[in-house]
Design an enzyme around this catalytic site. Sequence first.
Site, PDB file in Angstrom:
ATOM      1  N   CYS A   2       0.813  -1.216   0.000  1.00  0.00           N
ATOM      2  CA  CYS A   2       0.000   0.000   0.000  1.00  0.00           C
ATOM      3  C   CYS A   2       0.845   1.265   0.000  1.00  0.00           C
ATOM      4  O   CYS A   2       1.903   1.323   0.625  1.00  0.00           O
ATOM      5  CB  CYS A   2      -0.889   0.022   1.228  1.00  0.00           C
ATOM      6  SG  CYS A   2      -1.938  -1.411   1.368  1.00  0.00           S
ATOM      7  N   ARG A  27       5.830  -0.751  -5.794  1.00  0.00           N
ATOM      8  CA  ARG A  27       5.778  -1.440  -4.513  1.00  0.00           C
ATOM      9  C   ARG A  27       4.838  -2.637  -4.550  1.00  0.00           C
ATOM     10  O   ARG A  27       4.882  -3.491  -3.663  1.00  0.00           O
ATOM     11  CB  ARG A  27       5.311  -0.465  -3.433  1.00  0.00           C
ATOM     12  CG  ARG A  27       6.202   0.754  -3.303  1.00  0.00           C
ATOM     13  CD  ARG A  27       5.485   1.868  -2.615  1.00  0.00           C
ATOM     14  NE  ARG A  27       5.135   1.519  -1.267  1.00  0.00           N
ATOM     15  CZ  ARG A  27       5.904   1.745  -0.214  1.00  0.00           C
ATOM     16  NH1 ARG A  27       7.066   2.338  -0.370  1.00  0.00           N
ATOM     17  NH2 ARG A  27       5.530   1.405   0.982  1.00  0.00           N
ATOM     18  N   TRP A  74      -2.863  -2.964  -1.554  1.00  0.00           N
ATOM     19  CA  TRP A  74      -2.473  -4.370  -1.706  1.00  0.00           C
ATOM     20  C   TRP A  74      -3.333  -5.131  -0.709  1.00  0.00           C
ATOM     21  O   TRP A  74      -3.219  -4.928   0.506  1.00  0.00           O
ATOM     22  CB  TRP A  74      -0.987  -4.520  -1.404  1.00  0.00           C
ATOM     23  CG  TRP A  74      -0.433  -5.886  -1.654  1.00  0.00           C
ATOM     24  CD1 TRP A  74       0.001  -6.393  -2.842  1.00  0.00           C
ATOM     25  CD2 TRP A  74      -0.224  -6.918  -0.684  1.00  0.00           C
ATOM     26  NE1 TRP A  74       0.451  -7.673  -2.680  1.00  0.00           N
ATOM     27  CE2 TRP A  74       0.326  -8.024  -1.359  1.00  0.00           C
ATOM     28  CE3 TRP A  74      -0.457  -7.027   0.682  1.00  0.00           C
ATOM     29  CZ2 TRP A  74       0.647  -9.209  -0.723  1.00  0.00           C
ATOM     30  CZ3 TRP A  74      -0.130  -8.217   1.325  1.00  0.00           C
ATOM     31  CH2 TRP A  74       0.415  -9.296   0.625  1.00  0.00           C
ATOM     32  N   ASN A  99      -2.472   2.728   5.437  1.00  0.00           N
ATOM     33  CA  ASN A  99      -1.519   1.620   5.288  1.00  0.00           C
ATOM     34  C   ASN A  99      -1.400   0.957   6.646  1.00  0.00           C
ATOM     35  O   ASN A  99      -1.329   1.651   7.662  1.00  0.00           O
ATOM     36  CB  ASN A  99      -0.112   2.130   4.921  1.00  0.00           C
ATOM     37  CG  ASN A  99      -0.028   2.613   3.503  1.00  0.00           C
ATOM     38  OD1 ASN A  99      -0.988   2.553   2.757  1.00  0.00           O
ATOM     39  ND2 ASN A  99       1.136   3.123   3.131  1.00  0.00           N
ATOM     40  N   GLY A 100      -1.302  -0.364   6.676  1.00  0.00           N
ATOM     41  CA  GLY A 100      -1.153  -1.059   7.953  1.00  0.00           C
ATOM     42  C   GLY A 100      -2.335  -1.974   8.191  1.00  0.00           C
ATOM     43  O   GLY A 100      -3.137  -2.233   7.286  1.00  0.00           O
ATOM     44  N   GLU A 483      17.862 -19.002  -2.732  1.00  0.00           N
ATOM     45  CA  GLU A 483      17.544 -17.774  -3.465  1.00  0.00           C
ATOM     46  C   GLU A 483      17.127 -18.116  -4.905  1.00  0.00           C
ATOM     47  O   GLU A 483      16.196 -17.527  -5.451  1.00  0.00           O
ATOM     48  CB  GLU A 483      18.764 -16.830  -3.430  1.00  0.00           C
ATOM     49  CG  GLU A 483      18.630 -15.549  -4.215  1.00  0.00           C
ATOM     50  CD  GLU A 483      17.471 -14.643  -3.796  1.00  0.00           C
ATOM     51  OE1 GLU A 483      16.826 -14.902  -2.784  1.00  0.00           O
ATOM     52  OE2 GLU A 483      17.201 -13.689  -4.547  1.00  0.00           O
ATOM     53  N   LYS A 487      13.536 -17.144  -6.484  1.00  0.00           N
ATOM     54  CA  LYS A 487      13.372 -16.356  -7.721  1.00  0.00           C
ATOM     55  C   LYS A 487      12.464 -17.084  -8.691  1.00  0.00           C
ATOM     56  O   LYS A 487      11.571 -16.487  -9.276  1.00  0.00           O
ATOM     57  CB  LYS A 487      14.730 -16.119  -8.420  1.00  0.00           C
ATOM     58  CG  LYS A 487      15.672 -15.130  -7.828  1.00  0.00           C
ATOM     59  CD  LYS A 487      15.278 -13.691  -7.909  1.00  0.00           C
ATOM     60  CE  LYS A 487      14.418 -13.308  -6.754  1.00  0.00           C
ATOM     61  NZ  LYS A 487      14.977 -12.738  -5.595  1.00  0.00           N
ATOM     62  N   GLU A 490       8.786 -17.090  -7.430  1.00  0.00           N
ATOM     63  CA  GLU A 490       8.198 -15.745  -7.413  1.00  0.00           C
ATOM     64  C   GLU A 490       7.691 -15.315  -8.781  1.00  0.00           C
ATOM     65  O   GLU A 490       6.609 -14.764  -8.887  1.00  0.00           O
ATOM     66  CB  GLU A 490       9.268 -14.710  -7.012  1.00  0.00           C
ATOM     67  CG  GLU A 490       9.462 -14.496  -5.544  1.00  0.00           C
ATOM     68  CD  GLU A 490      10.501 -13.413  -5.276  1.00  0.00           C
ATOM     69  OE1 GLU A 490      10.209 -12.513  -4.502  1.00  0.00           O
ATOM     70  OE2 GLU A 490      11.620 -13.472  -5.839  1.00  0.00           O
ATOM     71  N   HIS A 506      17.238 -37.655   2.859  1.00  0.00           N
ATOM     72  CA  HIS A 506      16.351 -37.676   4.027  1.00  0.00           C
ATOM     73  C   HIS A 506      14.929 -37.260   3.658  1.00  0.00           C
ATOM     74  O   HIS A 506      14.160 -36.867   4.534  1.00  0.00           O
ATOM     75  CB  HIS A 506      16.909 -36.775   5.131  1.00  0.00           C
ATOM     76  CG  HIS A 506      18.247 -37.231   5.624  1.00  0.00           C
ATOM     77  ND1 HIS A 506      18.422 -38.416   6.301  1.00  0.00           N
ATOM     78  CD2 HIS A 506      19.483 -36.683   5.508  1.00  0.00           C
ATOM     79  CE1 HIS A 506      19.707 -38.571   6.586  1.00  0.00           C
ATOM     80  NE2 HIS A 506      20.372 -37.540   6.112  1.00  0.00           N
ATOM     81  N   LYS A 605       6.515  -5.288  -3.452  1.00  0.00           N
ATOM     82  CA  LYS A 605       7.934  -4.966  -3.331  1.00  0.00           C
ATOM     83  C   LYS A 605       8.280  -4.594  -1.897  1.00  0.00           C
ATOM     84  O   LYS A 605       9.287  -5.037  -1.358  1.00  0.00           O
ATOM     85  CB  LYS A 605       8.260  -3.791  -4.276  1.00  0.00           C
ATOM     86  CG  LYS A 605       9.724  -3.383  -4.283  1.00  0.00           C
ATOM     87  CD  LYS A 605      10.551  -4.370  -5.047  1.00  0.00           C
ATOM     88  CE  LYS A 605      12.031  -4.079  -5.005  1.00  0.00           C
ATOM     89  NZ  LYS A 605      12.805  -5.319  -5.241  1.00  0.00           N
TER      90      LYS A 605
HETATM   91  C1  G6P Z   1       9.300  -8.540  -0.349  1.00  0.00           C
HETATM   92  C2  G6P Z   1       9.996  -8.453  -1.692  1.00  0.00           C
HETATM   93  C3  G6P Z   1      11.276  -9.272  -1.659  1.00  0.00           C
HETATM   94  C4  G6P Z   1      12.159  -8.823  -0.519  1.00  0.00           C
HETATM   95  C5  G6P Z   1      11.421  -8.856   0.820  1.00  0.00           C
HETATM   96  C6  G6P Z   1      12.218  -8.155   1.914  1.00  0.00           C
HETATM   97  O1  G6P Z   1       8.839  -9.833  -0.138  1.00  0.00           O
HETATM   98  O2  G6P Z   1       9.155  -8.925  -2.712  1.00  0.00           O
HETATM   99  O3  G6P Z   1      11.963  -9.102  -2.883  1.00  0.00           O
HETATM  100  O4  G6P Z   1      13.280  -9.644  -0.440  1.00  0.00           O
HETATM  101  O5  G6P Z   1      10.182  -8.164   0.712  1.00  0.00           O
HETATM  102  O6  G6P Z   1      12.330  -6.812   1.575  1.00  0.00           O
HETATM  103  P1  G6P Z   1      13.450  -5.839   2.075  1.00  0.00           P
HETATM  104  O7  G6P Z   1      13.112  -4.511   1.442  1.00  0.00           O
HETATM  105  O8  G6P Z   1      13.331  -5.779   3.571  1.00  0.00           O
HETATM  106  O9  G6P Z   1      14.763  -6.367   1.635  1.00  0.00           O
END
Ligand code: G6P
Length: 610
Positions: A2, A27, A74, A99-100, A483, A487, A490, A506, A605
Amino acid sequence: MCGIIGAVAQRNVVPILLEGLRRLEYRGYDSAGLAVSVNGGLTRVRKPGRVAELEAEIKIQKTHGNLGIAHTRWATHGVPSERNAHPHVSEESLAVVHNGIIENHEALRQRLSEIGYHFTSDTDTEVIVHLIHFHFHQEKDLFQATRKAVTELKGTYAIGVICAAEPNRLVCAREGSPLLIGVGIEEHFIASDVSALLPVTQKVVYLEEGDVADIGLLDFRIVDRSGMQVSRPVQISELSADRAELGGYRHYMQKEIFEQPRALAETLEEALSHGDLNPTIFGDHASNVLSAIDSVTIIACGTSYHAAMVARYWIESVAGIPCNAEVASEYRYRDSVPNPNALIVTISQSGETADTLAALKHAKSLGHVHSLSICNAPESALVRESGLRFLTRAGPEIGVASTKAFTTQLTALLLLALVLGKLRGRISAAQETAHLDALRHLPAMVNQVLLLEPQIELWAERMAFKQHALFLGRGLHYPIAMEGALKLKEISYIHAEAYPAGELKHGPLALVDSDMPVVAIAPNDALLEKLKSNLQEVRARGGELYVLADQDSQMQAQEDVHLIKLPEHAGLLSPILHTVPLQLLAYHAALQKGTDVDKPRNLAKSVTVE
Ligand code: G6P
């Protein structure tokens, strides 16, 4: 997630609000809306989908006004839809953006319904607007009504409030979500993120927790939680008003992957300028703090948490200091054993992730005094709340899936491990020179890896229409496998899991068959032989292997083993280099599938709610 922007001016504020919303788009959001005060009433326009759709509707309706609030939502409470989009209104005379999350919304909803308020959305936010309306009825003053209302809210909020009866007044409040005031010439603004305001002002005032602000054309006043009028400093933002452009790239994610050599060079610039591993890169008093601490706890979310996991390996092996990596949303609620001599490191691209911020506050409340943030947003709440700081210089990251922020975080964390090692006498002068030389070459090495893109594209073509994928790594490269899996899931929506390769037998081995691509990160390090045995276990079950190896690792491609070789083994820098092909793999798999690469479904984001 948001975003909020609001304005009170002597000109039509609708174009300012729309530009602010466009700047908040990256965002992540699923609906947008605005409300303006005009001719003694309020006009509200809301749309599910993109800001462009809201803008088209505003053009049709010729919406204008000198006072307004706007929002990108969002969804948390209630599906993405017009009726749940902000602003929410009460009796057509008062509007709120938020927001929140309001945790006591159910009890408030019941109380307000009983006294006759009619709810038209499924959101937690709607209770705020009716509550303010209820108090406004008694107080006849928007500022006092808002102050009274927020004392009844439990949870987190940044809110902007306008009402039809007070056409030159914008009221806002914050608790747990960032909010700032922008100072113009005979006009004022509010925003949840300074980037939304940069076209109109760089003069900003950050609100503190519990503040409520009363904003007019000419001035504003802020009252803190206790009701005292307070003065908060006016700061000049150094961020550029230029919006990140795509240039010749198709997506921001692609652009950001290819920007990594420059981002790494800029992140390393100050560190390399000293000619030695200098603690001052973490702050003026860093030398004292980093010499005194006896353990490190690193806290983060998402991709930043994976950086924390890599750092744990580096810090324990290079500096010999006990280190643990914690997911922020877990750390903030678990009973941990505080150690006043520990260094609390928070890592965040945005510096405004709610769980990471709350975890830092929690650590402080437990008595931790030493904190360092590694962050890509110089003016963020996280940086302001940390004792020491290292600013990664990745530049704005727009793609939701983090790429250049991650590799620059890793670089900062490696510098931290090396500085800690040096301060403890574990690094000789010759080793120090060698580490600095290797870091100096890092951008060029990443460039070399980027040249592998055509080979990775072929992998992506084979993998894009699989349902699942397994990522394996060992040691420093286990978090890199995590990671890589993150990726892929996502942005391509392929279910991907990562395992330390030694754990294969395991459990996950049960999933391996010819339909399960298995991606292995196999650098030429001390664990390579062990990893090769693990990979044989996959082949023996008919699994198809995709192996990322180093030039000097003597591995051979075979019918069921696809092999891409990076340049020769890069030692401590290897996790950074091995990340890049995994980013490209996810990107090209997503391209094959035609997903919305930069704005993957359901994700945001900046995650500003817990
Ligand atoms: C969201 C984003 C990720 C990011 C995470 C932590 O989930 O989509 O890409 O790694 O937040 O965000 P930050 O800004 O704290 O690194």
